[in-house]
Design an enzyme around this catalytic site. Structure first.
Site, PDB file in Angstrom:
ATOM      1  N   HIS A 294       0.847  -1.190   0.000  1.00 41.05           N
ATOM      2  CA  HIS A 294       0.000   0.000   0.000  1.00 41.05           C
ATOM      3  C   HIS A 294       0.888   1.248   0.000  1.00 41.05           C
ATOM      4  O   HIS A 294       1.666   1.455   0.933  1.00 41.05           O
ATOM      5  CB  HIS A 294      -0.899   0.018   1.238  1.00 41.05           C
ATOM      6  CG  HIS A 294      -2.025  -0.957   1.180  1.00 41.05           C
ATOM      7  ND1 HIS A 294      -2.421  -1.723   2.261  1.00 41.05           N
ATOM      8  CD2 HIS A 294      -2.851  -1.316   0.168  1.00 41.05           C
ATOM      9  CE1 HIS A 294      -3.441  -2.487   1.912  1.00 41.05           C
ATOM     10  NE2 HIS A 294      -3.709  -2.257   0.647  1.00 41.05           N
ATOM     11  N   TYR A 467       3.788   0.196   4.841  1.00 42.08           N
ATOM     12  CA  TYR A 467       4.480  -0.975   5.396  1.00 42.08           C
ATOM     13  C   TYR A 467       3.575  -2.214   5.417  1.00 42.08           C
ATOM     14  O   TYR A 467       3.450  -2.886   6.434  1.00 42.08           O
ATOM     15  CB  TYR A 467       5.033  -0.677   6.790  1.00 42.08           C
ATOM     16  CG  TYR A 467       5.674   0.682   6.925  1.00 42.08           C
ATOM     17  CD1 TYR A 467       6.521   1.170   5.923  1.00 42.08           C
ATOM     18  CD2 TYR A 467       5.428   1.492   8.029  1.00 42.08           C
ATOM     19  CE1 TYR A 467       7.103   2.427   6.032  1.00 42.08           C
ATOM     20  CE2 TYR A 467       6.015   2.741   8.148  1.00 42.08           C
ATOM     21  CZ  TYR A 467       6.851   3.211   7.140  1.00 42.08           C
ATOM     22  OH  TYR A 467       7.433   4.449   7.253  1.00 42.08           O
ATOM     23  N   HIS A 468       2.978  -2.510   4.266  1.00 40.92           N
ATOM     24  CA  HIS A 468       2.107  -3.673   4.132  1.00 40.92           C
ATOM     25  C   HIS A 468       2.572  -4.603   3.015  1.00 40.92           C
ATOM     26  O   HIS A 468       1.763  -5.022   2.180  1.00 40.92           O
ATOM     27  CB  HIS A 468       0.663  -3.233   3.842  1.00 40.92           C
ATOM     28  CG  HIS A 468       0.037  -2.419   4.931  1.00 40.92           C
ATOM     29  ND1 HIS A 468      -1.071  -1.611   4.727  1.00 40.92           N
ATOM     30  CD2 HIS A 468       0.358  -2.278   6.244  1.00 40.92           C
ATOM     31  CE1 HIS A 468      -1.406  -1.021   5.859  1.00 40.92           C
ATOM     32  NE2 HIS A 468      -0.547  -1.401   6.799  1.00 40.92           N
ATOM     33  N   PRO A 469       3.845  -4.977   2.941  1.00 42.55           N
ATOM     34  CA  PRO A 469       4.278  -5.864   1.857  1.00 42.55           C
ATOM     35  C   PRO A 469       3.615  -7.233   1.977  1.00 42.55           C
ATOM     36  O   PRO A 469       3.448  -7.772   3.074  1.00 42.55           O
ATOM     37  CB  PRO A 469       5.794  -5.949   2.056  1.00 42.55           C
ATOM     38  CG  PRO A 469       6.010  -5.651   3.511  1.00 42.55           C
ATOM     39  CD  PRO A 469       4.954  -4.646   3.858  1.00 42.55           C
TER      40      PRO A 469
END
Length: 549
Positions: A294, A467-469
């Site tokens: 995101h 920080y949503h890998p």
């Protein structure tokens, strides 16, 4: 030194701590949990706003960075990931968001049986200890504390009212019957303290005789005998050690660590492995592909009304913040990453919410940095389901060298109108009657950006990761139909036996929201599946894995 257990889990993060708890609940199962980082003893981990201190600290954070990306003005984007017990649940912004029911129904439609919303909802509820009580969508008594915010500020109330001014409905529970709307976030906290998976799941299990936790244990590769995973080689205290698993090896190292470890073990795209000198065990092209994240475009508005910027920049008010927290566990030190959530549509033609807002009653140049010296708030907007895809690839056979992370943000043109539309929605909210009188000006990106082309350029310049890998060990039932699949619907790695991946990397498509709650759900569901499969003998498990290839 060699440990031998039934289940060997690599990574004590959001998923690994859940797995360790659930698998060791049966005293007949022995479990070893390996964590590359240290113990969660840093006091800032347990203070909700402590992510301002722990993020970018190499003692607690892997401090990953993407490769330079032409799609975001050639910048390298910081990607903090937890390197400590609890993983990123010990460093994140504490926001509890499950996503949309359509996300999980879509996973099932892609061939992943058992992953519809109706299938996963019981696992969300099983984890939860919901402050508001139990209902059709929420549970109580679980290990994960979920609570309402302990901090409110007037500018946030104005923002909520302004969203309603432009037709966004008030929604007090975006994790309930429907996600769409505006309301306050809920957080993984309890009585003013962070509630990580290390605290909620691992700590209650630490005294079990059948659970062993090793910290400062950097996994190097998975060990195999024939087609079956039998252990892990790791570094600890300068020594190379091994641990063996009688039943399964489970990778729970996250969307960067898990594909990296598979590639180091010879499982991945053959050409890549050969180029870095890793012997190819299995040519599995999807390992490290399908990377999604995101990207948030951060809008900052200067205000007439005082915000948290004024509190943290004033010595006496800053001291009072400390007093509030020390005496009552209230005030700004209980702040989650954002106060207000909006899930809405970037355009009237969107069939369901495709953008999310994170509103904070403060502002800074980037997350984790000091507040601006003026009154302001931040309204970050992200595209919930980006089309752009990136990759995680080894640079060398050295397990201590970070892989190359290529996010490829905004590389797919289908993302452009959604991002542009998100900025326009943010400006409509700022111009609404309930908020406009409190705003002085748009500080970032600024009123000079007006046309669609200029707004896209602003997105390229003024954006950061949330920080949503996810997605780098994609779940897919059938390799012939989905050549990028890495694990099947029971999270078993295709083509080998006794090896699973359980973390955000298995998501075939990114969920519509923050990823911590879905990862905990994935681990809950995986634990149930692992325990169900325990009834199969090692021989039948091996034969079953071969049949899947």
């Amino acid at each position: 030194m060699e440990h031998e257990v039934d289940y060997l889990i690599v990574g004590a993060g959001s998923a690994g701590c859940v797995l360790a708890n659930r698998l060791s609940a049966d005293p007949r199962n022995s479990v070893l949990l390996l964590e590359a980082g240290g113990k969660d003893t840093n006091p800032w981990i347990h203070v909700p706003v402590g992510y301002f201190k722990t993020m970018h600290d190499p003692e607690l954070d892997w401090c990953y960075r993407t490769e330079p990306d032409d799609n975001v003005a050639g910048r390298r984007i910081d990607w903090p990931r937890g390197k400590v017990l609890g993983g990123s649940s010990s460093l994140n912004g504490l926001l509890y968001v499950r996503g949309q029911r359509e996300d999980y129904d879509r996973w099932a439609e892609l061939g992943n049986r058992g992953w519809r919303y109706a299938d996963v909802l019981p696992h969300f509820k099983k984890s939860e200890d919901q402050e508001r009580g139990a209902d059709a969508y929420h549970g109580v008594g679980g290990p994960l504390k979920v609570s309402d915010l302990r901090l409110r500020r007037p500018i946030a109330d104005h923002f909520i009212a302004a969203a309603q001014d432009i037709g966004i409905p008030l929604n007090p529970d975006y994790n309930g019957a429907a996600q769409e709307g505006v309301g306050y976030f809920q957080q993984t906290a309890y009585k003013g303290f962070r509630w990580s998976t290390a605290k909620g799941f691992l700590k209650p299990a630490r005294d079990r005789a059948n659970l062993r936790v090793e910290t400062r244990a950097q996994a190097c590769r998975v060990l195999f005998e024939g087609n079956a995973a039998v252990g892990v080689e790791y570094l600890q205290g300068g020594e190379r050690k091994t641990a063996r698993a009688r039943v399964e090896v489970i990778l729970a190292s996250g969307a960067i660590g898990s594909p990296q470890l598979l590639q180091l073990s010879g499982i991945g795209p053959a050409k890549l492995l050969q180029s870095v000198g890793v012997p190819v065990r299995l040519d599995l092209p999807g390992v490290g592909r399908n990377l999604q994240d995101h990207l948030q475009v951060r809008l900052v508005f200067r205000t007439r009304e005082r915000t948290l910027n004024d509190e943290v920049n004033h010595p006496l008010r800053k001291a009072w913040i400390g007093v509030q927290y020390a005496l009552w566990r209230t005030g700004p030190l209980t702040l989650a990453a954002s106060q207000v959530a909006i899930f809405t549509r970037s355009s009237p033609g969107a069939d369901r919410p495709d953008i999310q807002f994170h509103m904070q009653p403060l502002s800074a140049d980037k997350p984790g940095q000091g507040a601006h010296p003026f009154s302001a708030f931040t309204a970050s907007v992200c595209q919930l389901r980006p089309f752009s895809r990136g990759s995680v690839e080894l640079r060398s056979a050295d397990p201590l060298q970070y892989p190359a992370i290529r996010a490829n943000y905004l590389s797919d043109e289908r993302d452009h109108p959604v991002v542009i539309g998100g900025i326009k929605v943010a400006r409509r909210i700022a111009a609404a009657p309930s908020l406009a009188p409190h705003i002085v000006s748009e500080f970032v990106p600024g009123a000079q950006y007006q046309s669609d082309a200029e707004l896209l350029d602003a997105a390229r310049q003024f954006s950061q990761s949330i920080y949503h890998p996810a997605g780098t060990c994609k779940m897919g039932h059938d390799l012939s139909r989905d050549p990028l699949a890495v694990v099947d619907e029971r999270l078993r790695v295709h083509g080998v036996a006794r090896l699973r991946v359980v973390d955000a990397s298995i998501m075939p498509e990114l969920v519509s929201g923050n990823t911590n709650a879905p990862v905990i759900m994935i681990a809950e569901k995986a634990a149930d599946m692992i325990l169900e499969d325990r009834t199969l003998s090692p021989v039948s498990r091996f034969e079953h894995a071969e049949a899947r290839t």
